[in-house]
Scaffold this motif. Structure first.
Motif, PDB file in Angstrom:
ATOM      1  N   SER A   1       0.821  -1.201   0.000  1.00 37.11           N
ATOM      2  CA  SER A   1       0.000   0.000   0.000  1.00 37.11           C
ATOM      3  C   SER A   1       0.858   1.256   0.000  1.00 37.11           C
ATOM      4  O   SER A   1       0.344   2.358   0.054  1.00 37.11           O
TER       5      SER A   1
ATOM      6  N   SER B   1      -5.366   3.106 -16.915  1.00 35.53           N
ATOM      7  CA  SER B   1      -6.063   2.444 -15.803  1.00 35.53           C
ATOM      8  C   SER B   1      -7.186   1.554 -16.295  1.00 35.53           C
ATOM      9  O   SER B   1      -7.430   0.476 -15.746  1.00 35.53           O
TER      10      SER B   1
ATOM     11  N   TYR C   1      -8.034  -2.270 -15.283  1.00 34.98           N
ATOM     12  CA  TYR C   1      -9.310  -2.731 -14.741  1.00 34.98           C
ATOM     13  C   TYR C   1      -9.968  -3.759 -15.648  1.00 34.98           C
ATOM     14  O   TYR C   1     -10.655  -4.664 -15.167  1.00 34.98           O
TER      15      TYR C   1
ATOM     16  N   LEU D   1      -8.244  -6.957 -14.765  1.00 36.97           N
ATOM     17  CA  LEU D   1      -8.614  -7.378 -13.414  1.00 36.97           C
ATOM     18  C   LEU D   1     -10.032  -7.936 -13.406  1.00 36.97           C
ATOM     19  O   LEU D   1     -10.305  -8.998 -12.837  1.00 36.97           O
TER      20      LEU D   1
ATOM     21  N   PRO E   1     -12.231  -7.702  -5.706  1.00 35.65           N
ATOM     22  CA  PRO E   1     -10.859  -7.239  -5.939  1.00 35.65           C
ATOM     23  C   PRO E   1     -10.808  -5.884  -6.640  1.00 35.65           C
ATOM     24  O   PRO E   1      -9.873  -5.108  -6.437  1.00 35.65           O
ATOM     25  N   ILE E   2     -11.850  -5.599  -7.432  1.00 33.82           N
ATOM     26  CA  ILE E   2     -11.893  -4.315  -8.130  1.00 33.82           C
ATOM     27  C   ILE E   2     -12.036  -3.189  -7.116  1.00 33.82           C
ATOM     28  O   ILE E   2     -11.392  -2.146  -7.220  1.00 33.82           O
TER      29      ILE E   2
ATOM     30  N   THR F   1     -11.096  -3.162  -4.022  1.00 35.20           N
ATOM     31  CA  THR F   1      -9.817  -2.973  -3.335  1.00 35.20           C
ATOM     32  C   THR F   1      -8.882  -2.109  -4.174  1.00 35.20           C
ATOM     33  O   THR F   1      -8.303  -1.130  -3.695  1.00 35.20           O
ATOM     34  N   GLN F   2      -8.730  -2.510  -5.426  1.00 31.86           N
ATOM     35  CA  GLN F   2      -7.813  -1.805  -6.304  1.00 31.86           C
ATOM     36  C   GLN F   2      -8.256  -0.348  -6.463  1.00 31.86           C
ATOM     37  O   GLN F   2      -7.433   0.563  -6.446  1.00 31.86           O
TER      38      GLN F   2
ATOM     39  N   LEU G   1      -7.313   1.765  -3.484  1.00 31.69           N
ATOM     40  CA  LEU G   1      -5.883   2.054  -3.494  1.00 31.69           C
ATOM     41  C   LEU G   1      -5.551   3.116  -4.527  1.00 31.69           C
ATOM     42  O   LEU G   1      -4.792   4.048  -4.263  1.00 31.69           O
ATOM     43  N   ASP G   2      -6.132   2.985  -5.744  1.00 29.63           N
ATOM     44  CA  ASP G   2      -5.797   3.902  -6.826  1.00 29.63           C
ATOM     45  C   ASP G   2      -6.250   5.314  -6.529  1.00 29.63           C
ATOM     46  O   ASP G   2      -5.509   6.277  -6.761  1.00 29.63           O
TER      47      ASP G   2
ATOM     48  N   ASN H   1      -7.621   3.091   2.186  1.00 26.87           N
ATOM     49  CA  ASN H   1      -7.502   1.680   2.565  1.00 26.87           C
ATOM     50  C   ASN H   1      -8.523   1.320   3.630  1.00 26.87           C
ATOM     51  O   ASN H   1      -9.200   0.295   3.551  1.00 26.87           O
TER      52      ASN H   1
END
Lengths: 323, 322, 381
Positions: A159, B200, B204, B207, B246-247, B249-250, B253-254, B305
């Protein structure tokens, strides 16, 4: 009372007598052979592999090639390389890819830029791979508090904001080739570590691990002799996909002025130079050639990695959704 | 649920404290004389440097300095003063943040609108023509570094159109505040948005495809189909919904990372956002600004997060809150 | 050991010469709570006080349903899992207190053949490397000598020395199990623990592997602890059989005696499931007893006799007092643990099913018959 009684009851044909050629007739192939077979059918992946090998050769023999061309990467040609107004000359007979604002040969610089890109892209990936494999194996194999600690640590690193840390580190230590290498290696390994850990968690429950233990293998031997070979396909695929990420990251850092410093030729640095004073508006070749080089090498690694993944895991992409 | 959020917030605060300490250590942990000399300028006398050291509090222990920095930041919104123009760092950040936020949020909407549908298409008919096209799309844009994409777009859609065809379709170069003129703000952001979104969107797409393929390979999908549910229902209610985690989460973060500075895009399009601010301050050795922006970026990442974690717990009953 | 078919080993051992002696062996697995601290909230009593012995050069068959603890027992005997308490003696040497340094010696003496011929061979290593592994670990022959030793092993288990460079994936299930046996034999162990070695194989191939095991026993004077859930397989290879239920031995005896006069209702139930008319005739009944219901959780075993929740003969006493192993009057070597043993020819009927048994399984819808009985040939003796 022997087991032959059972044969009479239930074994009309029985197993084919285990002779020397029996397995060959079943046409058993090793997983590697099967994967290579599938890979050979993937034309894009093969072309990519050939391209990568050629590019590595070009990078290794860069001094020889530029000597043949006759233009070193940092040699300025004020007379032939710049026109009467001091602007760069475009692609032509003399300079295949044109020249830059200092009258240097863009082709030679692109060739030398491949050295930086590949050295950092592959070098950082290898370091990440080794650290990630070792940490992942330990975390997955030992489990418990060891796993909790290592996994938490990897999550934390994952992270981390890459560019922010790069800026912070450059602020402290100044930009350099080594810094970029270690930075990328440092950012690459947690992802590998997590993948490996997941695989090891599954692998360590397999009976062959128990078999190794019953033979008297110690933990280290089980981890690195029994489990490690089973991780290699995953490692190969993931490394192939990590190289282009690292190459792009290196170019990005150099573009931002945080990476490899001038006058060393690097693709990102060249693109950055072309942006200076919007030079590329008049000399498009300054932007286009390093960009194409960057694009092609990244694409080649991505295509090869994709092909390898499909070849090694043919199961992927089987949908239960139906028509 | 409540105690989960509380625990998550405590964890967040601890991580932020650690991060701020590390940042402070990294920036100001060196030779205090050096820093003071940088602040005063080249031709300063020894006395001036010593004075500056005291004024900046560099004579205190590092831990004290850090604590001072943190309390100032939290209770007074004070992140220190710009070495060069003596302006408060927080003012500069306040000016830069709307630029970065516009860029990030618009870009994120665009890449989600592109990436998710293409990914779903691709996963529902693996190895079809559409899947192959989407793979080519994804691999192409994955292989173009975003700064190259930005520069190429600038070249063809801005310089070429403006200078040669005299078409002012895509203006560039400046940021128009949304409060000033919404239309101009939008038009000026189009190129940066596309530039940030295409790469990006490729990520995606991949992903989404991988995640949905995983889900569609599960037996319960077959069971749902066997029960007689229509294909679309199974795909969206059982497939896509499960594949989105999972998307999410990503995405968290992004967004966190980009809000802390879309460094590359801001640099390419000369947008005066957080990333550009951080980078320019870095090259002018303006440490308070760099450390301020980096702390802000780290805070965004950690906070997003935490938001993702909480969202997860709300959306997915399987996540254990212990 | 009074069986007719005592195998003729190369060395004749005096009766009572036990290679392996297990006394009061206990293996509990702690159940951790899901929280971060992982407090122990219970114990899975996988093996709960087992006493067994295996005579040198002979085979002890260990039978039970899946989940009864027989595989755990195998793993404790081969030191893959530490024992919770109790004693395991091999040749008079106590194994449970061995330190890791001394363990290496033990590994040479005790080897294991695994259940899954696909999972137990590392798919990424060649046959030569897999079978050479025991030599690599135990300072065995090196280089050319090692290759020769491995190739001899291959031939001994009915494979070809040409298979040296192949991968396990190139072999069929039966051939892979031969590889597993070869690996177990490499160190010339005294005791081989066979954990359901044929249950993953086609029936047609099982016999071949069993024959191979018997041949090897004769040739090398091996002692087997042979684990299976299938009574018919065990019967053919064993000299003595022990029946296990929920971590305890419920009946044990020489093959002849146990198969012809099973005393424990559980043994009867298992035997009745064997589709073997001759065995049924010997037993004097062909009543097929189908055990219904699951094996109770070993984390909370039933009180008293652990079988009482599924036993057709259970009485109040069974849920209160645990029966101890006691010898049958006919054969002191044949022991069983039951308050109400089955008499020869006694049919097990529904009527003996007691309500009290169900009380021990709380919160389940009461089923009228947890043990259903199908009579094939009534009263045929």
């Amino acid at each position: 009372m022997s087991a032959t009684d059972l044969v009479d009851i239930s074994d009309p044909g029985g197993e084919p007598a285990p002779t020397a050629d029996a397995p060959a007739k079943i046409a058993g192939r090793t997983p590697m052979q099967l994967a290579l077979r599938r890979l050979r059918k993937d034309k894009l992946a093969i072309i990519s592999a050939v391209f990568i090998v050629l590019l590595i050769l070009v990078a290794i023999f860069a001094p020889v090639i530029t000597a043949v061309i006759g233009h070193g990467p940092n040699v300025q040609f004020p007379n032939t390389g710049l026109d009467a107004f001091g602007t760069p000359v475009g692609p032509g007979k003399h300079f295949l890819f044109g020249t830059d604002e200092l009258g240097r040969d863009v082709l030679s610089r692109v060739i030398y830029g491949a050295r930086v890109s590949l050295a950092i892209g592959i070098g950082a990936t290898l370091i990440s791979l080794i650290i990630g494999m070792v940490v992942g194996i330990f975390a997955g194999f030992y489990g418990g508090p060891v796993d909790t600690f290592l996994s938490r640590f990897m999550d934390l690193l994952l992270s981390f904001p890459f560019l922010l840390l790069a800026i912070a580190l450059v602020a402290r230590f100044g930009p350099s080739f080594q810094l970029v290498l270690y930075l990328l290696a440092f950012f690459g390994w947690p992802a590998i570590g997590r993948l490996v850990r997941g695989q090891v968690l599954a692998l360590k429950e397999r009976e062959f691990v128990e078999a190794a233990r019953s033979l008297g293998s110690n933990n280290l031997r089980i981890m690195f002799v029994d489990i490690l070979p089973n991780l290699l396909p995953l490692a190969v695929v993931y490394s192939t996909l990590l190289v282009p990420i690292n190459i792009v990251a290196e170019a990005t850092l150099s573009f931002l002025g945080l990476g490899v410093q001038l006058p060393t030729a690097s693709w990102g640095g060249m693109i950055s130079e072309s942006q200076n004073g919007s030079l590329y508006q008049v000399a498009w070749w300054l932007l286009v050639f390093p960009s194409i080089a960057l694009f092609l090498v990244t694409l080649a690694f991505n295509l090869l990695g994709d092909g390898l993944r499909d070849a090694l895991d043919p199961r992927s992409g089987r949908s239960q959704l139906g028509k | 649920m409540f105690s989960f959020v509380v625990r998550r917030v405590i964890y967040l605060v601890i991580v932020l404290l650690i991060l701020s300490f590390l940042t402070y250590l990294l920036f100001f942990g060196g030779n205090p004389g050096n820093i003071a000399a940088q602040v005063v300028g080249r031709n300063a006398t020894a006395a001036q440097i010593a004075n500056t050291r005291i004024r900046l509090g560099l004579n205190h222990s590092l831990l004290y300095q850090w604590w001072h920095y943190v309390t100032q930041a939290v209770f007074h919104g004070n992140l220190g003063t710009d070495f060069q123009n003596q302006e408060p760092v927080i003012t500069e950040i306040k000016q830069a943040l709307p630029v970065t936020a516009s860029l990030t949020i618009g870009g994120a909407i665009l890449w989600m609108l592109l990436g998710i549908p293409i990914g779903i298409q691709s996963a529902t008919k693996p190895r079809s023509i559409r899947d192959r096209l989407s793979t080519i799309f994804a691999l192409t844009f994955l292989s173009i570094p975003s700064f190259v994409l930005g520069l190429v777009m600038l070249y063809f859609l801005f310089f070429d159109l403006t200078d040669h065809a005299h078409l002012h379709w895509f203006p560039s170069g400046t940021y128009v505040p949304i409060t000033q003129n919404v239309g101009q703000w939008f038009v000026h952001m189009i190129l940066p948005w596309i530039s940030i979104a295409l790469v990006s969107a490729a990520v995606y797409t991949r992903l989404m495809r991988a995640s949905l393929l995983d889900v569609l390979g599960e037996d319960y999908i077959r069971t749902a189909r066997a029960k007689g549910l229509p294909r679309r229902t199974v795909l969206f209610k059982h497939g896509v919904r499960a594949a989105l985690s999972p998307i999410v989460t990503q995405f968290g973060l992004d967004i966190g990372t980009l809000l802390g500075g879309a460094v590359i895009t801001e640099q390419v399009f000369s947008l005066q956002g957080i990333g550009k601010l951080s980078l320019t301050s870095l090259f002018s050795k303006n440490l308070p600004v760099v450390s301020g922006t980096i702390l802000l970026g780290a805070a965004f990442i950690v906070i997003f997060n935490a938001i993702v974690d909480v969202l997860y717990a709300v959306l997915d009953p399987r996540v254990r809150l212990s | 050991m009074s069986t007719v078919t005592a195998p003729a080993g190369p060395t004749v051992h005096p009766a009572g010469d036990n290679l392996l002696e297990i006394t009061d062996l206990v293996k509990h697995f702690p159940i951790k709570s899901g929280s971060l601290l992982g407090r122990t909230v219970g114990q899975v009593r996988a093996v709960d006080g087992v006493t067994l012995s295996v005579r040198r050069g002979r085979t002890l068959g260990l039978v039970g349903e899946s989940g009864c603890g027989k595989s755990t027992l195998a793993r404790v005997v081969t030191a893959l899992q530490p024992a919770t308490s109790g004693s395991i003696k091999l040749n008079g040497t106590e194994l449970t207190t061995l330190r890791s340094g001394q363990m290496r010696g033990l590994r040479r003496q005790v080897q294991m053949v695994f259940q899954d011929p696909y999972g137990s061979l590392n798919p990424r290593r060649r046959v030569g490397s897999i079978l050479g592994e025991p030599y690599a670990i135990h300072d065995g022959p090196k280089g050319k000598d090692r290759q020769q030793a491995v190739q001899q092993l291959l031939e001994r288990v009915g494979l070809s020395s040409d298979h040296y460079n192949r991968f396990p994936t190139e072999f069929s299930g039966g051939q892979r199990q031969r590889l597993g046996i070869a690996r177990a034999l490499a160190l010339r162990p005294e005791l081989v623990v066979c954990d359901e070695p044929v249950s993953a194989l086609d029936v047609s191939i099982q016999a071949q592997v069993l024959n191979l095991l018997e041949d090897l026993q004769d040739e090398f004077g091996l002692t087997y602890l042979f684990i299976a859930h299938d009574l018919s397989v065990v019967r053919h290879v064993s000299d003595e059989v022990a029946v296990m239920y929920l971590g305890k031995i419920v009946e044990r005896g020489p093959v002849e005696s146990l198969y012809s006069r099973p005393r424990h209702p559980y043994t009867n139930a298992l035997l009745s499931a064997v589709p073997d008319p001759s065995a049924a005739a010997q037993r004097g009944t062909s009543t097929r007893i189908v055990l219904t219901g699951d094996v109770p959780s070993p984390a909370a075993p039933p009180s008293g006799c652990r079988f009482h929740t599924r036993c057709p003969k259970a009485q109040d006493l069974c849920s209160q007092e645990e029966p101890l192993l006691r010898p049958t009057p006919e054969d002191p070597e044949h022991v069983f643990a039951c308050h109400y043993p089955v008499a020869a020819g006694e049919p097990l009927s529904i009527g003996t099913w007691s309500e009290s048994a169900q009380a021990a399984v709380p919160r389940r819808a009461p089923s009228p018959a947890r043990t259903s009985i199908t009579k094939n040939r009534e009263g045929s003796a």
